[in-house]
Design an enzyme around this catalytic site. Sequence first.
Site, PDB file in Angstrom:
ATOM      1  N   HIS A 110      38.366  -3.869  14.114  1.00  0.00           N
ATOM      2  CA  HIS A 110      38.325  -2.527  14.719  1.00  0.00           C
ATOM      3  C   HIS A 110      37.059  -1.792  14.277  1.00  0.00           C
ATOM      4  CE1 HIS A 110      42.235  -3.226  16.276  1.00  0.00           C
ATOM      5  NE2 HIS A 110      42.883  -3.121  15.132  1.00  0.00           N
TER       6      HIS A 110
ATOM      7  N   LEU B 260      27.190  13.322  30.170  1.00  0.00           N
ATOM      8  CA  LEU B 260      28.202  12.267  30.222  1.00  0.00           C
ATOM      9  C   LEU B 260      29.510  12.841  29.691  1.00  0.00           C
ATOM     10  CD1 LEU B 260      29.090   9.186  30.312  1.00  0.00           C
ATOM     11  CD2 LEU B 260      28.356   9.069  27.931  1.00  0.00           C
TER      12      LEU B 260
ATOM     13  N   ASP C 188      39.343  -4.619  24.265  1.00  0.00           N
ATOM     14  CA  ASP C 188      40.322  -5.546  23.688  1.00  0.00           C
ATOM     15  C   ASP C 188      39.630  -6.700  22.963  1.00  0.00           C
ATOM     16  OD1 ASP C 188      42.859  -6.434  23.098  1.00  0.00           O
ATOM     17  OD2 ASP C 188      43.214  -7.365  25.049  1.00  0.00           O
TER      18      ASP C 188
HETATM   19  C1  IPE Z   1      45.392  -2.513  25.302  1.00  0.00           C
HETATM   20  O1  IPE Z   1      45.243  -3.580  24.437  1.00  0.00           O
HETATM   21  C2  IPE Z   1      45.242  -1.223  24.554  1.00  0.00           C
HETATM   22  C3  IPE Z   1      43.899  -0.914  24.067  1.00  0.00           C
HETATM   23  C4  IPE Z   1      42.830  -1.626  24.249  1.00  0.00           C
HETATM   24  C5  IPE Z   1      43.792   0.316  23.339  1.00  0.00           C
HETATM   25  P1  IPE Z   1      46.488  -4.308  23.768  1.00  0.00           P
HETATM   26  O2  IPE Z   1      45.920  -5.390  22.931  1.00  0.00           O
HETATM   27  O3  IPE Z   1      47.366  -3.319  23.097  1.00  0.00           O
HETATM   28  O4  IPE Z   1      47.259  -4.879  25.040  1.00  0.00           O
HETATM   29  P2  IPE Z   1      48.293  -6.094  25.193  1.00  0.00           P
HETATM   30  O5  IPE Z   1      49.372  -5.875  24.179  1.00  0.00           O
HETATM   31  O6  IPE Z   1      47.531  -7.348  24.926  1.00  0.00           O
HETATM   32  O7  IPE Z   1      48.737  -6.010  26.611  1.00  0.00           O
HETATM   33  C1  IPE Z   2      41.838  -3.782  20.842  1.00  0.00           C
HETATM   34  O1  IPE Z   2      41.837  -4.909  20.053  1.00  0.00           O
HETATM   35  C2  IPE Z   2      41.941  -2.514  20.043  1.00  0.00           C
HETATM   36  C3  IPE Z   2      43.244  -1.843  20.136  1.00  0.00           C
HETATM   37  C4  IPE Z   2      44.262  -2.225  20.859  1.00  0.00           C
HETATM   38  C5  IPE Z   2      43.411  -0.643  19.352  1.00  0.00           C
HETATM   39  P1  IPE Z   2      43.170  -5.618  19.601  1.00  0.00           P
HETATM   40  O2  IPE Z   2      43.568  -5.084  18.273  1.00  0.00           O
HETATM   41  O3  IPE Z   2      44.207  -5.542  20.639  1.00  0.00           O
HETATM   42  O4  IPE Z   2      42.649  -7.115  19.438  1.00  0.00           O
HETATM   43  P2  IPE Z   2      43.430  -8.441  19.793  1.00  0.00           P
HETATM   44  O5  IPE Z   2      43.885  -8.335  21.214  1.00  0.00           O
HETATM   45  O6  IPE Z   2      44.570  -8.543  18.840  1.00  0.00           O
HETATM   46  O7  IPE Z   2      42.414  -9.521  19.600  1.00  0.00           O
HETATM   47 MG    MG Z   3      44.698  -6.742  22.195  1.00  0.00          MG
END
Ligand code: IPE
Ligand code: IPE
Ligand code: MG
Length: 245
Positions: A40, A134, A23
């Site tokens: 990303h 792995l 995240d």
């Molecule tokens: C969780 O992250 C999903 C992934 C890392 C793929 P999100 O950014 O979607 O989660 P919330 O919305 O903050 O809970």
């Molecule tokens: C995690 O990063 C990747 C996915 C959920 C695909 P985010 O896109 O949720 O990044 P933030 O939470 O907005 O910073």
């Molecule tokens: Mg996120």
Amino acid sequence: MSEPVVSQAAEPAVPRHVAIIMDGNGRWAKARGLPRNLGHRQGVDAVREVVRGCRSLGIRYLTLYAFSSENWKRPQSEVSGLMDLLRLYIRRELKELAGGGVRIRVIGDRSKLDADIRDLIADAEAQTRDNTVLTLVIALSYGGQDEIVAACRRIAEEVAAGRLQPEQIDAGVVAGQLHTVGIPDPDIVIRTSGEQRLSNFLLWQTAYSELIFVDKLWPDFGQQDLAAAVAEFQRRERRYGGTGE
Ligand code: IPE
Ligand code: IPE
Ligand code: MG
């Protein structure tokens, strides 16, 4: 030859399975005035690092939460950017992963994915199915609640067909219907970016996982951070409801 007199401390246990909620890509990009998709893209480098880290630490299973069942509600441009990155990752890395003994498995609802991605995944799984160094589990279009609902449905069908008695249903029967069948439960769940929630990740399988929350954003996470999480895990005492005696 005589045995050494000094008794040696047991080596701390290496976790068998590390699962990561990757995240913070969006915030990483925002902090630099960049579009979210560049965050990303940067996150893919961290994936590469962590896969290497797992191999050098001797971790046998790595699950990466790449896209949740709820992430479909993000803007179309971000969703397609993420899907493009996945295509790129598999095409570019498959050879190296396969050559390094990595087995790829994808969990989640594939029916929502584009047909070419479904083919790429099926091909990657087939090409790497005999690898044992792995297992890299990619949670894609994955939701823990969806997974449990689907398992309940299949079990109910078995009961309705008379092939299973309700009293035969136990944790093993349920686990046997999950996408993760055959994969040991995670020893550690790491979530980056400072958020402290599971966001529908491996709800059943994390019953006794050690949760480790890291403030770093995912693109900044590297092998040393993985090693630090493993060290933290090794300092914890797992009791599974017992007394630890
Ligand atoms: C969780 O992250 C999903 C992934 C890392 C793929 P999100 O950014 O979607 O989660 P919330 O919305 O903050 O809970
Ligand atoms: C995690 O990063 C990747 C996915 C959920 C695909 P985010 O896109 O949720 O990044 P933030 O939470 O907005 O910073
Ligand atoms: Mg996120």
